[in-house]
Scaffold this active site. Structure first.
Site, mmCIF file in Angstrom:
data_model
loop_
_atom_site.group_PDB
_atom_site.id
_atom_site.type_symbol
_atom_site.label_atom_id
_atom_site.label_comp_id
_atom_site.label_asym_id
_atom_site.label_seq_id
_atom_site.Cartn_x
_atom_site.Cartn_y
_atom_site.Cartn_z
ATOM 1 N N GLY A 36 34.290 45.515 48.204
ATOM 2 C CA GLY A 36 33.889 46.855 46.938
ATOM 3 C C GLY A 36 34.939 47.828 46.537
ATOM 4 O O GLY A 36 34.335 48.395 45.979
ATOM 5 N N ASN A 90 37.821 48.435 45.439
ATOM 6 C CA ASN A 90 38.053 48.152 43.770
ATOM 7 C C ASN A 90 37.083 49.003 42.990
ATOM 8 O O ASN A 90 37.260 49.907 41.817
ATOM 9 C CB ASN A 90 38.358 46.764 43.058
ATOM 10 C CG ASN A 90 39.879 46.401 43.653
ATOM 11 O OD1 ASN A 90 40.891 47.754 43.190
ATOM 12 N ND2 ASN A 90 39.937 46.134 44.599
ATOM 13 N N MET A 147 33.999 36.537 44.770
ATOM 14 C CA MET A 147 34.516 35.309 45.168
ATOM 15 C C MET A 147 34.248 34.041 44.360
ATOM 16 O O MET A 147 34.489 32.976 44.967
ATOM 17 C CB MET A 147 34.189 35.319 46.020
ATOM 18 C CG MET A 147 35.085 36.802 47.189
ATOM 19 S SD MET A 147 36.647 37.139 46.666
ATOM 20 C CE MET A 147 37.459 35.957 47.807
ATOM 21 N N HIS A 190 44.178 40.184 40.946
ATOM 22 C CA HIS A 190 44.902 39.344 41.781
ATOM 23 C C HIS A 190 45.319 39.187 42.933
ATOM 24 O O HIS A 190 46.553 41.023 42.094
ATOM 25 C CB HIS A 190 44.963 38.555 41.024
ATOM 26 C CG HIS A 190 45.693 37.040 42.048
ATOM 27 N ND1 HIS A 190 44.490 36.896 42.325
ATOM 28 C CD2 HIS A 190 46.567 36.693 42.025
ATOM 29 C CE1 HIS A 190 45.628 35.836 42.559
ATOM 30 N NE2 HIS A 190 46.801 36.165 42.498
ATOM 31 N N ASP A 199 40.571 34.247 31.885
ATOM 32 C CA ASP A 199 39.782 33.162 30.500
ATOM 33 C C ASP A 199 39.425 31.680 31.493
ATOM 34 O O ASP A 199 38.805 31.648 33.008
ATOM 35 C CB ASP A 199 41.433 32.379 30.036
ATOM 36 C CG ASP A 199 42.520 31.572 30.941
ATOM 37 O OD1 ASP A 199 42.121 31.701 31.912
ATOM 38 O OD2 ASP A 199 42.968 32.127 29.959
ATOM 39 N N GLU A 200 38.897 30.064 30.956
ATOM 40 C CA GLU A 200 38.369 29.181 31.767
ATOM 41 C C GLU A 200 39.764 28.951 33.056
ATOM 42 O O GLU A 200 38.461 27.827 33.567
ATOM 43 C CB GLU A 200 38.105 28.355 31.093
ATOM 44 C CG GLU A 200 36.595 28.842 30.159
ATOM 45 C CD GLU A 200 36.567 27.663 29.373
ATOM 46 O OE1 GLU A 200 36.355 26.497 29.217
ATOM 47 O OE2 GLU A 200 35.685 28.389 27.998
ATOM 48 N N GLY A 201 40.513 29.014 33.062
ATOM 49 C CA GLY A 201 40.917 28.674 34.463
ATOM 50 C C GLY A 201 41.107 29.611 35.587
ATOM 51 O O GLY A 201 40.478 30.584 34.842
ATOM 52 N N ASP A 212 43.091 32.891 37.391
ATOM 53 C CA ASP A 212 44.167 33.539 37.665
ATOM 54 C C ASP A 212 44.937 33.158 36.786
ATOM 55 O O ASP A 212 45.850 33.444 36.415
ATOM 56 C CB ASP A 212 44.413 33.881 38.907
ATOM 57 C CG ASP A 212 43.549 34.144 40.192
ATOM 58 O OD1 ASP A 212 42.574 34.823 39.213
ATOM 59 O OD2 ASP A 212 43.328 33.691 40.440
ATOM 60 N N LYS A 250 46.391 49.168 48.418
ATOM 61 C CA LYS A 250 46.772 50.573 47.016
ATOM 62 C C LYS A 250 46.609 50.892 45.753
ATOM 63 O O LYS A 250 46.188 51.327 45.309
ATOM 64 C CB LYS A 250 47.693 51.594 47.914
ATOM 65 C CG LYS A 250 47.617 51.459 49.168
ATOM 66 C CD LYS A 250 48.440 52.769 49.649
ATOM 67 C CE LYS A 250 48.447 52.772 50.688
ATOM 68 N NZ LYS A 250 49.782 53.068 51.823
HETATM 69 C C1 GRF Z 1 41.396 42.309 46.423
HETATM 70 O O1 GRF Z 1 41.808 41.813 47.451
HETATM 71 C C2 GRF Z 1 41.534 41.779 44.589
HETATM 72 O O2 GRF Z 1 42.774 42.060 44.363
HETATM 73 C C3 GRF Z 1 40.108 40.051 45.639
HETATM 74 O O3 GRF Z 1 39.453 40.601 46.420
HETATM 75 C C4 GRF Z 1 39.665 41.459 46.574
HETATM 76 C C5 GRF Z 1 39.034 42.414 46.710
HETATM 77 O O4 GRF Z 1 38.619 43.785 47.535
HETATM 78 N N1 GRF Z 1 39.896 39.963 43.733
HETATM 79 P P1 GRF Z 1 37.681 44.712 47.278
HETATM 80 O O5 GRF Z 1 36.111 44.067 47.478
HETATM 81 O O6 GRF Z 1 37.703 44.975 46.231
HETATM 82 O O7 GRF Z 1 38.047 45.771 48.261
#
Ligand code: GRF
Length: 217
Positions: free
Chosen positions: A12, A14, A90, A109, A141-143, A145, A172
């Site tokens: 987490g 992000n 995930m 991503h 979307d449904e794909g 990425d 970063k």
């Molecule tokens: C990040 O690398 C993001 O790009 C990917 O999953 C990872 C999540 O990291 N989708 P965090 O849980 O936000 O630290």
């Protein structure tokens, strides 16, 4: 004010960068809820320490994938959420959620899409011998990425990089561009035309869409 629902499965960081952006006043929005499919996710602790409601919803507890995502959509709707953020969630999000939140779900991503979709973008970049990689914020979307790209940031890949060293450099940038994309959304400055996301912003602002190779070691 824009209400955000965050879906996360792990550490987490992000999610934390979004919390920090709100707390610093950079981003005018509020996080209504964190939903996780992983009871052990560190993201839950982050939510708790910032008084954000955390709901654990395990796919295994639902009869199938569709009912799982329909339930998540209901919960988010009931909380009046206007934007769903996938912050290290995930799983490939199911149709019932995407239909309700059309162009209102953002993902980050760790590669420059459409290159290296799927898992382990950083490892793939190192193994392929790329010289540049980065990260992408896109609508979902449904794909896998494949949704419209909102903003991207580039970083160099060095010959002696490992998956970990490159991941750190990319992360970063993730922490910079994800809150920025959400801010653009919150300010009503994003519109989707086909595959393209149009950013209503002065060119100077949009420089973040194609960041220079600013990262040095
Ligand atoms: C990040 O690398 C993001 O790009 C990917 O999953 C990872 C999540 O990291 N989708 P965090 O849980 O936000 O630290």
């Amino acid at each position: 004010m824009l209400k955000i629902g965050v879906l996360a499965s792990g550490r987490g960081s992000n999610f934390q960068s979004i919390i920090n952006s709100i707390e610093s006043g950079f981003l005018k929005a509020e996080i209504s809820v964190l939903i996780t499919d992983n009871p052990d996710a560190y993201a839950v602790r982050r939510a708790e320490s910032h008084n954000i409601e955390a709901l654990i919803m395990r796919l295994e507890e639902f009869p199938d994938k569709d009912s799982y995502y329909a339930h998540i959509a209901d919960v988010l709707n009931n909380k009046d959420v206007g934007l769903v953020i996938l912050a290290g969630f995930m799983r490939v999000v199911g149709r019932p959620l995407i239909k309700v939140f059309q162009n209102k779900i953002m993902n980050i991503h760790p590669a420059l899409l459409p290159a290296l979709p799927g898992l382990h973008g950083q490892k793939q970049a190192v193994e392929y011998g790329l010289k540049i990689s980065g990260c992408t914020v896109h609508f979902v979307d449904e794909g896998v990425d494949t949704g419209p790209v909102i903003i991207q940031a580039a970083v160099p890949v060095y010959e002696d990089d490992t998956e970990d060293s490159l991941s750190e450099r990319i992360l970063k940038q993730e922490h910079r561009i994800f809150p920025f994309a959400i801010k653009l959304y919150a300010e009503g400055r994003l519109s989707v035309k086909g595959r393209k996301v149009i950013i209503d912003a002065p060119r100077e602002d949009s420089v973040i869409c194609s960041l220079p190779l600013s990262d040095s070691r």
